[in-house]
Design a protein around this motif. Structure first.
Motif, PDB file in Angstrom:
ATOM      1  N   HIS A 128     -28.338  35.986 -60.406  1.00 39.56           N
ATOM      2  CA  HIS A 128     -27.436  37.034 -60.399  1.00 39.56           C
ATOM      3  C   HIS A 128     -27.826  37.884 -59.356  1.00 39.56           C
ATOM      4  N   ILE A 129     -26.615  38.287 -58.463  1.00 37.35           N
ATOM      5  CA  ILE A 129     -26.838  39.274 -57.387  1.00 37.35           C
ATOM      6  C   ILE A 129     -27.616  40.745 -57.870  1.00 37.35           C
ATOM      7  N   ALA A 130     -27.168  41.192 -59.236  1.00 28.05           N
ATOM      8  CA  ALA A 130     -27.621  42.488 -59.616  1.00 28.05           C
ATOM      9  C   ALA A 130     -29.074  42.340 -60.041  1.00 28.05           C
ATOM     10  N   MET A 131     -29.275  41.193 -60.853  1.00 24.99           N
ATOM     11  CA  MET A 131     -30.536  40.675 -61.410  1.00 24.99           C
ATOM     12  C   MET A 131     -31.524  40.502 -60.346  1.00 24.99           C
ATOM     13  N   GLN A 162     -21.539  34.949 -50.987  1.00 26.29           N
ATOM     14  CA  GLN A 162     -20.869  35.782 -50.126  1.00 26.29           C
ATOM     15  C   GLN A 162     -19.291  34.895 -50.053  1.00 26.29           C
ATOM     16  N   LEU A 163     -18.594  35.806 -49.882  1.00 23.93           N
ATOM     17  CA  LEU A 163     -16.934  35.240 -49.647  1.00 23.93           C
ATOM     18  C   LEU A 163     -16.696  35.549 -48.485  1.00 23.93           C
ATOM     19  N   ALA A 164     -15.339  34.980 -47.986  1.00 25.65           N
ATOM     20  CA  ALA A 164     -14.871  34.868 -46.684  1.00 25.65           C
ATOM     21  C   ALA A 164     -14.782  36.364 -46.129  1.00 25.65           C
ATOM     22  N   ASP A 165     -14.362  37.073 -47.059  1.00 22.35           N
ATOM     23  CA  ASP A 165     -14.156  38.731 -46.382  1.00 22.35           C
ATOM     24  C   ASP A 165     -15.257  39.587 -46.527  1.00 22.35           C
ATOM     25  N   GLY A 166     -16.551  38.891 -46.715  1.00 23.11           N
ATOM     26  CA  GLY A 166     -17.780  39.729 -46.683  1.00 23.11           C
ATOM     27  C   GLY A 166     -18.364  40.010 -48.012  1.00 23.11           C
ATOM     28  N   SER A 167     -17.415  40.183 -48.841  1.00 19.99           N
ATOM     29  CA  SER A 167     -18.023  40.626 -50.225  1.00 19.99           C
ATOM     30  C   SER A 167     -18.964  39.728 -50.783  1.00 19.99           C
ATOM     31  N   PHE A 168     -19.408  39.758 -52.117  1.00 20.56           N
ATOM     32  CA  PHE A 168     -19.923  39.064 -52.734  1.00 20.56           C
ATOM     33  C   PHE A 168     -19.549  38.983 -54.293  1.00 20.56           C
ATOM     34  N   TYR A 169     -19.652  37.845 -54.620  1.00 22.84           N
ATOM     35  CA  TYR A 169     -19.517  37.459 -56.195  1.00 22.84           C
ATOM     36  C   TYR A 169     -20.782  37.844 -56.933  1.00 22.84           C
ATOM     37  N   PRO A 170     -20.977  38.295 -58.245  1.00 18.29           N
ATOM     38  CA  PRO A 170     -22.328  38.603 -58.902  1.00 18.29           C
ATOM     39  C   PRO A 170     -23.086  37.296 -59.197  1.00 18.29           C
ATOM     40  N   SER A 171     -22.140  35.947 -59.374  1.00 20.72           N
ATOM     41  CA  SER A 171     -23.015  34.847 -59.550  1.00 20.72           C
ATOM     42  C   SER A 171     -22.126  33.795 -59.202  1.00 20.72           C
ATOM     43  N   LEU A 172     -22.491  32.512 -59.204  1.00 23.57           N
ATOM     44  CA  LEU A 172     -21.665  31.309 -58.869  1.00 23.57           C
ATOM     45  C   LEU A 172     -20.399  31.043 -59.710  1.00 23.57           C
ATOM     46  N   GLU A 173     -20.614  31.822 -61.046  1.00 25.59           N
ATOM     47  CA  GLU A 173     -19.627  31.509 -62.039  1.00 25.59           C
ATOM     48  C   GLU A 173     -18.343  32.435 -61.562  1.00 25.59           C
ATOM     49  N   GLY A 174     -18.595  32.980 -60.552  1.00 25.00           N
ATOM     50  CA  GLY A 174     -17.479  34.207 -60.292  1.00 25.00           C
ATOM     51  C   GLY A 174     -17.684  35.608 -60.882  1.00 25.00           C
ATOM     52  N   GLY A 175     -16.596  36.157 -60.864  1.00 21.98           N
ATOM     53  CA  GLY A 175     -16.484  37.655 -61.373  1.00 21.98           C
ATOM     54  C   GLY A 175     -16.074  38.496 -60.482  1.00 21.98           C
ATOM     55  N   ASN A 177     -15.636  41.250 -57.367  1.00 21.22           N
ATOM     56  CA  ASN A 177     -16.241  41.066 -56.038  1.00 21.22           C
ATOM     57  C   ASN A 177     -16.054  42.585 -55.387  1.00 21.22           C
ATOM     58  N   ASP A 178     -17.024  43.382 -55.450  1.00 20.05           N
ATOM     59  CA  ASP A 178     -16.815  44.874 -55.139  1.00 20.05           C
ATOM     60  C   ASP A 178     -18.025  45.481 -54.377  1.00 20.05           C
ATOM     61  N   MET A 179     -18.114  46.803 -54.279  1.00 21.28           N
ATOM     62  CA  MET A 179     -18.965  47.311 -53.304  1.00 21.28           C
ATOM     63  C   MET A 179     -20.475  47.427 -54.150  1.00 21.28           C
ATOM     64  N   TYR A 183     -23.829  46.067 -51.938  1.00 16.91           N
ATOM     65  CA  TYR A 183     -24.918  47.025 -51.932  1.00 16.91           C
ATOM     66  C   TYR A 183     -26.109  46.248 -52.528  1.00 16.91           C
ATOM     67  N   CYS A 184     -25.855  45.414 -53.594  1.00 19.21           N
ATOM     68  CA  CYS A 184     -27.207  44.455 -53.966  1.00 19.21           C
ATOM     69  C   CYS A 184     -27.611  43.641 -52.923  1.00 19.21           C
ATOM     70  N   ALA A 185     -26.504  42.955 -52.339  1.00 20.14           N
ATOM     71  CA  ALA A 185     -26.919  42.213 -51.253  1.00 20.14           C
ATOM     72  C   ALA A 185     -27.730  42.645 -50.040  1.00 20.14           C
ATOM     73  N   SER A 186     -27.327  43.732 -49.722  1.00 21.78           N
ATOM     74  CA  SER A 186     -27.534  44.472 -48.645  1.00 21.78           C
ATOM     75  C   SER A 186     -29.445  44.957 -49.190  1.00 21.78           C
ATOM     76  N   CYS A 187     -29.503  45.137 -49.967  1.00 18.46           N
ATOM     77  CA  CYS A 187     -30.624  45.655 -50.498  1.00 18.46           C
ATOM     78  C   CYS A 187     -31.723  44.436 -50.535  1.00 18.46           C
ATOM     79  N   VAL A 188     -31.442  43.437 -51.007  1.00 11.59           N
ATOM     80  CA  VAL A 188     -32.078  42.381 -51.361  1.00 11.59           C
ATOM     81  C   VAL A 188     -32.350  41.755 -49.855  1.00 11.59           C
ATOM     82  N   SER A 189     -31.196  41.735 -48.820  1.00 13.40           N
ATOM     83  CA  SER A 189     -31.679  41.167 -47.443  1.00 13.40           C
ATOM     84  C   SER A 189     -32.863  42.103 -46.896  1.00 13.40           C
ATOM     85  N   TYR A 190     -32.718  43.573 -47.274  1.00 13.12           N
ATOM     86  CA  TYR A 190     -33.396  44.202 -46.681  1.00 13.12           C
ATOM     87  C   TYR A 190     -34.981  44.274 -47.201  1.00 13.12           C
TER      88      TYR A 190
END
Length: 195
Positions: A128-131, A162-175, A177-179, A183-190
């Motif tokens: 999960h992206i936040a986890m 990551q979705l086509a518009d650049g946003s992210f789902y929290p998990s593969l199950e969906g949910g 997709n917001d800032m 933010y979590c994806a940017s931090c993980v990448s950093y």
């Protein structure tokens, strides 16, 4: 109108002001509460069990702010966090590489495994992206060098969210997709130094 202001906002401000001046910050109680949340969730927070890793992050951050991070067994918590890492399947990495990252807790019944050793993938087990964000931040907060993080797997798991518009789902199950998840994806990448 004056009566409402007099007895509404002003009364509340006066009550807060007098309450604040009469009470003292109970540091030891806060420390004990954070320590308790790291071991067992209080009853009123049981619904947060699937996001226990985020609860741990806030508890660790609170202890750090209070100068009490040394009151917990850091290695035990580090090992617990690594046990929540979703690793590639030992026989076929491609089978679940897109599902990797960190899960929020062990509620799906995955055996405790704090090593970097790959195991057989479990159906429906995914990061999960936040986890993943709170897990990596917690490891850094505890002084870990991230040597047991399977960086490639975390990055592949992140890419799959990551979705086509650049946003992210929290998990593969969906949910949603917001800032929060961008933010979590940017931090993980950093943190993983993978842009």
């Amino acid at each position: 109108k004056e009566k409402h202001v007099k007895f509404g906002l002003r009364a509340k401000m006066a009550a807060v002001g007098s309450f604040g001046s009469q009470s003292e910050f109970a540091k030891e109680k806060h420390v004990k509460f954070f320590q308790r949340c790291l071991k067992v969730l209080p009853h009123r927070y049981c619904s947060l069990d699937t996001t226990r890793l985020t609860v741990a992050f806030f508890a660790l951050s609170g202890l750090d702010l209070l100068g009490a991070l040394d009151t917990v067994n850091k290695q035990e918590i580090i090992d617990w966090i690594y046990s929540l890492q979703v690793l590639p399947d030992k026989d076929d990495e491609d089978k679940n590489l897109f599902r990797c990252g960190f899960r929020g807790s062990s509620t799906i019944g995955v055996p405790y495994n704090p090593s970097k050793e790959q195991v057989s993938a479990y159906p429906y087990d995914s990061g999960h992206i936040a986890m993943t964000y709170t897990g990596l931040c917690s490891l850094l907060l505890l002084g870990d060098d991230l040597s047991r993080v399977n960086r490639k797997a975390c990055v592949e798991g992140l890419k799959s969210l990551q979705l086509a518009d650049g946003s992210f789902y929290p998990s593969l199950e969906g949910g949603e997709n917001d800032m929060r998840f961008v933010y979590c994806a940017s931090c993980v990448s950093y943190i993983l130094d993978d842009w």
